[in-house]
Design an enzyme around this catalytic site. Structure first.
Site, PDB file in Angstrom:
ATOM      1  N   SER A   1      13.799  -5.735 -17.160  1.00 47.25           N
ATOM      2  CA  SER A   1      15.074  -5.338 -16.605  1.00 47.25           C
ATOM      3  C   SER A   1      14.782  -4.319 -15.581  1.00 47.25           C
ATOM      4  O   SER A   1      13.547  -3.682 -15.638  1.00 47.25           O
ATOM      5  CB  SER A   1      16.108  -4.595 -17.393  1.00 47.25           C
ATOM      6  OG  SER A   1      17.077  -3.900 -16.792  1.00 47.25           O
TER       7      SER A   1
ATOM      8  N   TYR B   1      16.741   0.899 -25.125  1.00 47.30           N
ATOM      9  CA  TYR B   1      16.816  -0.556 -24.081  1.00 47.30           C
ATOM     10  C   TYR B   1      15.797  -0.096 -23.181  1.00 47.30           C
ATOM     11  O   TYR B   1      15.036  -1.038 -22.984  1.00 47.30           O
ATOM     12  CB  TYR B   1      18.037  -0.489 -23.467  1.00 47.30           C
ATOM     13  CG  TYR B   1      18.298  -1.502 -22.318  1.00 47.30           C
ATOM     14  CD1 TYR B   1      18.541  -2.939 -23.044  1.00 47.30           C
ATOM     15  CD2 TYR B   1      17.952  -1.329 -20.878  1.00 47.30           C
ATOM     16  CE1 TYR B   1      18.686  -3.919 -22.220  1.00 47.30           C
ATOM     17  CE2 TYR B   1      18.239  -2.377 -20.293  1.00 47.30           C
ATOM     18  CZ  TYR B   1      18.378  -3.783 -20.533  1.00 47.30           C
ATOM     19  OH  TYR B   1      18.467  -4.767 -19.920  1.00 47.30           O
TER      20      TYR B   1
ATOM     21  N   LYS C   1      12.459  -2.599 -22.849  1.00 46.67           N
ATOM     22  CA  LYS C   1      12.229  -3.182 -21.478  1.00 46.67           C
ATOM     23  C   LYS C   1      10.915  -2.845 -20.966  1.00 46.67           C
ATOM     24  O   LYS C   1      10.274  -3.738 -19.990  1.00 46.67           O
ATOM     25  CB  LYS C   1      13.329  -3.061 -20.510  1.00 46.67           C
ATOM     26  CG  LYS C   1      14.629  -3.558 -21.066  1.00 46.67           C
ATOM     27  CD  LYS C   1      14.595  -5.072 -21.315  1.00 46.67           C
ATOM     28  CE  LYS C   1      15.885  -5.967 -21.985  1.00 46.67           C
ATOM     29  NZ  LYS C   1      15.639  -7.284 -22.264  1.00 46.67           N
TER      30      LYS C   1
HETATM   31  P1  NAD Z   1      24.417 -11.719 -23.223  1.00 55.87           P
HETATM   32  O1  NAD Z   1      25.071 -10.251 -23.560  1.00 55.87           O
HETATM   33  O2  NAD Z   1      25.510 -12.373 -22.285  1.00 55.87           O
HETATM   34  O3  NAD Z   1      23.944 -12.294 -24.324  1.00 55.87           O
HETATM   35  C1  NAD Z   1      23.340 -13.654 -24.301  1.00 55.87           C
HETATM   36  C2  NAD Z   1      23.257 -14.289 -25.821  1.00 55.87           C
HETATM   37  O4  NAD Z   1      22.431 -13.380 -26.529  1.00 55.87           O
HETATM   38  C3  NAD Z   1      24.405 -14.506 -26.609  1.00 55.87           C
HETATM   39  O5  NAD Z   1      24.589 -15.943 -26.653  1.00 55.87           O
HETATM   40  C4  NAD Z   1      24.271 -13.815 -27.643  1.00 55.87           C
HETATM   41  O6  NAD Z   1      24.717 -14.487 -28.776  1.00 55.87           O
HETATM   42  C5  NAD Z   1      22.603 -13.861 -28.048  1.00 55.87           C
HETATM   43  N1  NAD Z   1      22.331 -12.572 -28.786  1.00 55.87           N
HETATM   44  C6  NAD Z   1      22.464 -11.435 -28.990  1.00 55.87           C
HETATM   45  N2  NAD Z   1      21.685 -10.823 -29.980  1.00 55.87           N
HETATM   46  C7  NAD Z   1      21.028 -11.686 -30.500  1.00 55.87           C
HETATM   47  C8  NAD Z   1      20.162 -11.947 -31.505  1.00 55.87           C
HETATM   48  N3  NAD Z   1      19.807 -10.766 -32.273  1.00 55.87           N
HETATM   49  N4  NAD Z   1      19.520 -12.968 -31.917  1.00 55.87           N
HETATM   50  C9  NAD Z   1      19.820 -14.048 -31.311  1.00 55.87           C
HETATM   51  N5  NAD Z   1      20.774 -14.136 -30.211  1.00 55.87           N
HETATM   52  C10 NAD Z   1      21.321 -13.208 -29.711  1.00 55.87           C
HETATM   53  O7  NAD Z   1      23.193 -11.255 -22.349  1.00 55.87           O
HETATM   54  P2  NAD Z   1      22.696 -11.517 -20.843  1.00 55.87           P
HETATM   55  O8  NAD Z   1      23.344 -10.593 -19.928  1.00 55.87           O
HETATM   56  O9  NAD Z   1      22.703 -12.971 -20.476  1.00 55.87           O
HETATM   57  O10 NAD Z   1      21.067 -10.898 -20.753  1.00 55.87           O
HETATM   58  C11 NAD Z   1      20.044 -11.773 -21.141  1.00 55.87           C
HETATM   59  C12 NAD Z   1      18.831 -10.712 -20.834  1.00 55.87           C
HETATM   60  O11 NAD Z   1      18.765 -10.384 -19.801  1.00 55.87           O
HETATM   61  C13 NAD Z   1      18.593  -9.670 -21.959  1.00 55.87           C
HETATM   62  O12 NAD Z   1      17.585  -9.497 -22.297  1.00 55.87           O
HETATM   63  C14 NAD Z   1      19.298  -8.590 -21.063  1.00 55.87           C
HETATM   64  O13 NAD Z   1      18.690  -7.221 -21.289  1.00 55.87           O
HETATM   65  C15 NAD Z   1      18.560  -9.090 -19.693  1.00 55.87           C
HETATM   66  N6  NAD Z   1      19.302  -8.323 -18.596  1.00 55.87           N
HETATM   67  C16 NAD Z   1      20.620  -8.380 -18.381  1.00 55.87           C
HETATM   68  C17 NAD Z   1      21.250  -8.005 -17.258  1.00 55.87           C
HETATM   69  C18 NAD Z   1      22.679  -8.058 -17.091  1.00 55.87           C
HETATM   70  O14 NAD Z   1      23.108  -7.110 -16.004  1.00 55.87           O
HETATM   71  N7  NAD Z   1      23.371  -9.061 -17.625  1.00 55.87           N
HETATM   72  C19 NAD Z   1      20.443  -6.773 -16.374  1.00 55.87           C
HETATM   73  C20 NAD Z   1      19.173  -6.783 -16.898  1.00 55.87           C
HETATM   74  C21 NAD Z   1      18.539  -7.454 -17.840  1.00 55.87           C
END
Ligand code: NAD
Length: 261
Positions: free
Chosen positions: A138, A151, A155
């Site tokens: 991130s 977090y 990251k």
């Molecule tokens: P999200 O919150 O939409 O979740 C995606 C999936 O994660 C869901 O299907 C959930 O069931 C699954 N999940 C949660 N905990 C779990 C566990 N313990 N075991 C297995 N599955 C689990 O997430 P997203 O926004 O798609 O983010 C995906 C990645 O990208 C993450 O690592 C997040 O930190 C990173 N990220 C996201 C953003 C953003 O703004 N969305 C920004 C920077 C980084």
């Protein structure tokens, strides 16, 4: 699945960015697999990609990962792409107020899960003498982010591990990179904004504007933007890219998020 079809494993891939990446890789010819904690989303993934493509698994639990591996992945005999995508936002609190259980849950989900899965994938990739591993970091993993200590710790570690694994695995033609999205448009950031606004007692629009101003482009990336970068890195254009940390964030200038700054 065809015998020599490339296989991509995406942790937490049954919704959000992971699902968008799964769809993009599937469109490029990969068989896609996921381990996800959400049973409803896993069922939908199976409907979309096939019965033997997903299993309910909490990837923050090493024993569940080993069990899921035996159930879903071992018999495939190959993994060409691993996206260590699982990540929760974790507590948004001053560090001294974060309780130990919340700290550990965030580190287990966002950091330890990558170790639990990658250690099983590497022997297959070494045997193939090829593979691509992408750690979902991130922009918080490069700049720090106040009130998000566990977090950020996870990251930041995702970047260090990508650089370290790139060194360890490069001789086997395995490439490892870290991806750094900023705020990504979609339900997750909407939830983060609403929660942040509630905690600060301000209008959610003020928080949305604050987040938008963190990026030079004043825009949130989309999950499709991230999936396009994934496909590029996996494909011919990415063949000499390893050990890199790639921002996909419209150029984050700062993640200082004080409203009165
Ligand atoms: P999200 O919150 O939409 O979740 C995606 C999936 O994660 C869901 O299907 C959930 O069931 C699954 N999940 C949660 N905990 C779990 C566990 N313990 N075991 C297995 N599955 C689990 O997430 P997203 O926004 O798609 O983010 C995906 C990645 O990208 C993450 O690592 C997040 O930190 C990173 N990220 C996201 C953003 C953003 O703004 N969305 C920004 C920077 C980084």
């Amino acid at each position: 699945m065809m015998a020599d079809q490339a296989v991509a494993l995406i942790t937490a891939g049954a919704s959000g960015i992971g699902l968008t990446c799964a769809r993009a890789l599937s469109a490029e010819g990969h068989a896609v697999l996921t381990l996800d904690i959400d049973a409803t989303a896993v069922a939908a993934f199976q409907t979309e990609f096939g019965e033997q493509t997903a299993v309910v698994c909490d990837v923050s639990d090493a024993d569940q990962v080993v069990a899921a591996w035996g159930q879903l992945i071992e018999s495939r005999g190959r993994i060409d792409v691993l996206i260590n995508n699982a990540g929760i936002a974790g507590p948004q609190q001053p560090v001294e107020e974060i309780d130990v259980a919340s700290w550990q849950q965030t580190i287990n989900t966002d950091l330890n899960s990558a170790f639990y899965v990658t250690r099983l994938v590497i022997p297959l990739m070494k045997a193939q003498r090829s593979g691509v591993i992408l750690n979902m970091s991130s922009s918080a993993g490069r700049y720090g982010c106040p009130l998000r200590s566990p977090y950020v710790a996870a990251k930041w570690a995702a970047i260090g591990l990508a650089q370290t694994w790139a060194m360890e695995l490069g001789p086997w033609n395995i490439r490892v990179n870290a991806l750094c999205p900023g705020s990504v448009g979609g339900e997750r950031i909407d939830r983060v904004i609403v929660r942040d606004a509630a905690e600060r007692g301000v209008d959610p629009e003020a928080i949305r504007n604050l987040y938008l101003r963190q990026s030079s482009l004043r825009a949130f990336a989309s999950a499709e933007d991230i999936a396009a970068l994934v496909c590029f890195l996996v494909g011919p254009g990415g063949q000499m890219i390893s050990g890199q940390t790639l921002g996909i964030d419209g150029h984050t200038e700062s993640l200082a998020n004080w409203l009165d700054a």
